[in-house]
Motif scaffolding. Structure first.
Motif, PDB file in Angstrom:
ATOM      1  N   ARG A   1       2.450  -3.712 -10.772  1.00  0.00           N
ATOM      2  CA  ARG A   1       2.877  -4.659  -9.742  1.00  0.00           C
ATOM      3  C   ARG A   1       3.037  -3.980  -8.376  1.00  0.00           C
ATOM      4  NH1 ARG A   1       8.703  -6.427 -11.792  1.00  0.00           N
ATOM      5  NH2 ARG A   1       7.760  -5.844 -13.774  1.00  0.00           N
ATOM      6  N   THR A   2       2.797  -4.739  -7.329  1.00  0.00           N
ATOM      7  CA  THR A   2       3.117  -4.309  -5.964  1.00  0.00           C
ATOM      8  C   THR A   2       4.016  -5.397  -5.399  1.00  0.00           C
ATOM      9  OG1 THR A   2       1.004  -3.191  -5.707  1.00  0.00           O
ATOM     10  CG2 THR A   2       2.190  -3.730  -3.692  1.00  0.00           C
ATOM     11  N   ALA A   3       5.240  -5.032  -5.082  1.00  0.00           N
ATOM     12  CA  ALA A   3       6.207  -6.025  -4.599  1.00  0.00           C
ATOM     13  C   ALA A   3       7.241  -5.306  -3.749  1.00  0.00           C
ATOM     14  CB  ALA A   3       6.888  -6.729  -5.778  1.00  0.00           C
ATOM     15  N   GLY A   4       7.763  -6.010  -2.761  1.00  0.00           N
ATOM     16  CA  GLY A   4       8.804  -5.425  -1.916  1.00  0.00           C
ATOM     17  C   GLY A   4       8.281  -4.319  -1.021  1.00  0.00           C
ATOM     18  N   ARG A   5       7.030  -4.426  -0.638  1.00  0.00           N
ATOM     19  CA  ARG A   5       6.496  -3.440   0.310  1.00  0.00           C
ATOM     20  C   ARG A   5       5.316  -4.051   1.062  1.00  0.00           C
ATOM     21  NH1 ARG A   5       6.220   1.422  -1.574  1.00  0.00           N
ATOM     22  NH2 ARG A   5       7.290   1.039  -3.566  1.00  0.00           N
ATOM     23  N   ALA A   6       5.111  -3.609   2.295  1.00  0.00           N
ATOM     24  CA  ALA A   6       4.010  -4.153   3.101  1.00  0.00           C
ATOM     25  C   ALA A   6       3.806  -3.308   4.348  1.00  0.00           C
ATOM     26  CB  ALA A   6       4.325  -5.596   3.515  1.00  0.00           C
ATOM     27  N   VAL A   7       2.643  -3.532   4.953  1.00  0.00           N
ATOM     28  CA  VAL A   7       2.339  -2.983   6.279  1.00  0.00           C
ATOM     29  C   VAL A   7       2.184  -4.173   7.212  1.00  0.00           C
ATOM     30  CG1 VAL A   7       0.732  -1.621   7.651  1.00  0.00           C
ATOM     31  CG2 VAL A   7       1.055  -1.079   5.240  1.00  0.00           C
ATOM     32  N   LEU A   8       2.865  -4.107   8.360  1.00  0.00           N
ATOM     33  CA  LEU A   8       2.753  -5.178   9.356  1.00  0.00           C
ATOM     34  C   LEU A   8       2.421  -4.558  10.708  1.00  0.00           C
ATOM     35  CD1 LEU A   8       5.815  -5.786   7.709  1.00  0.00           C
ATOM     36  CD2 LEU A   8       5.074  -8.021   8.491  1.00  0.00           C
TER      37      LEU A   8
END
Ligand code: BEZ
Ligand code: FE
Length: 293
Positions: free
Chosen positions: A169-176
Motif C-alpha cells: 500500500r501507498t497511503a499518507g504520503r504525496a508530492v505536491l
C-alpha cells in the motif's frame, strides 16, 4: 598538575591512541578521530567502565547491527534517541533569518511518492480524522516560491506508516507543487502520537531507562525550491501532551500549530462532503537561500 600513577597509566593510553592518528592524510578525519578518542576515553574513565559493561555495550551494538536491514536502521534510531540526530541538524543548520526550523527525517520517508494535485487528499485510504492543511512557501527575503516541491508523509490513526504494514500500500504520503503564489493546500489526516520502532535493542534501552518510545503527533514535510536549502521539518499539534517528551527530541516550539477542530456538519473549505469532525491547520514555510544565490 600532579597525577596519580593510575591516572598517568590511563592518560598514556589516550595519548598513544591520539598519536596513532597524527599521520592521517585528511586533516578533518584526523581531527574527528582524535577528538572521538579523547571524548570516548574521558567517558570510560569518568564512569569507571568495567570490562563487563564494555562487553554489554559491544553486545548491544551487535544487536543493532543484526536487526538493521535496508528498511530498518537501528543505528540511526539510536542516534535519534540519544539526541545526536537533532544535534547534527542544530550544528549544520544555524538559524537563518526567519527560515523554518528543521527536524529529524525519520525512517519512513520514501522518494517518489505519488503526485497529488493541490487540494487533493494525501491520505489515500489511511485511517484518521480529515485535516485540511494550508500554507505558503517563501524564501527568507519574503519572496514567494511558486512551484516549490512539497513532499509530505504521515502515520495513520493507528500510528503506522504505510511502509510498516508489509504490503504494497501507498497511503499518507504525496508530492505536491505550490501554486503560482507559492501557496499549497491538501487534505491529510489529523496526526496522532505513535511509538518509534521499539521491538529491538533501542526499544530495550528506552525500557531499561524508563523512557517512552512515543513521538509527539506530527506531519512530515520535505520542501525544496531552486536556489534554496531543502528543508526537512514537521508541523506539531498544539496541546499534545507529548510535545515535552518526544522520544527523538524533534520538537521545536516554532513548529507547533493550532489544529483547529470543527464539529460534524461544519462545511469544509473546498465543499468536500464530510460526516464527522475535521480539523484545519495553517503552516507557512520559509526556506533559507543557498549562500551563492
Ligand atoms: C518519524 O517521525 O517518523 C521518526 C523519527 C525518528 C525515529 C523514528 C521515527
Ligand atoms: Fe513520523
Amino acid at each position: 598538575m600532579t597525577s596519580s600513577p593510575q591516572e598517568a597509566r590511563e592518560q598514556l593510553v589516550v595519548d598513544q591512541v591520539v598519536a596513532s592518528f597524527e599521520g592521517a592524510p585528511d586533516p578533518r578525519l584526523r581531527q574527528i578521530m582524535q577528538a572521538l578518542v579523547r571524548h570516548a576515553h574521558a567517558f570510560a574513565r569518568e564512569v569507571r567502565l568495567s570490562e563487563d559493561e564494555w562487553r554489554a555495550a559491544v553486545e548491544f551494538l551487535r544487536r543493532c547491527g543484526d536487526i538493521t536491514t535496508g528498511s530498518r536502521q537501528e543505528f540511526i534510531l539510536l542516534s535519534d534517541v540519544l539526541g545526536l540526530s537533532m544535534q547534527a541538524i542544530c550544528i549544520s543548520r544555524p538559524a537563518q533569518g526567519d527560515a523554518t526550523e528543521a527536524t529529524v527525517l525519520g525512517p519512513f520517508f520514501v522518494a517518489d511518492a505519488p503526485a497529488v494535485e493541490l487540494g487533493g487528499d494525501i491520505a489515500q485510504g489511511a485511517a484518521g480524522e480529515p485535516c485540511w492543511v494550508t500554507g505558503t512557501v517563501r524564501d527568507t527575503g519574503g519572496a514567494p516560491l511558486p512551484g516549490a516541491r512539497l513532499e509530505v508523509w504521515q502515520a495513520d490513526d493507528d500510528g503506522f506508516y504505510d511502509v510498516q504494514y508489509g504490503d504494497d500500500r501507498t497511503a499518507g504520503r504525496a508530492v505536491l507543487r505550490a501554486d503560482d503564489a507559492g501557496a499549497y493546500r491538501f487534505w491529510a489526516v489529523t496526526p496522532t502520537p505513535y511509538p518509534i520502532p521499539h521491538d529491538g535493542p533501542v526499544g530495550d534501552l528506552l525500557a531499561a531507562t524508563g523512557r517512552s518510545p512515543y513521538r509527539a503527533a506530527h506531519l512530515h514535510f520535505m520542501v525544496s525550491a531552486p536556489g534554496c536549502h531543502t528543508l526537512v521539518t514537521h508541523v506539531f499539534v498544539e496541546g499534545d501532551p507529548l510535545l515535552a517528551s518526544d522520544a527523538v527530541f524533534g520538537v521545536k516550539e516554532s513548529l507547533v500549530r493550532n489544529f483547529i477542530r470543527h464539529g460534524p456538519g461544519t462545511p469544509a473549505p473546498d465543499g468536500r462532503p464530510l460526516d464527522g469532525p475535521w480539523r484545519e491547520v495553517a503552516f507557512d514555510i520559509v526556506l533559507a537561500r543557498d549562500e551563492a544565490s
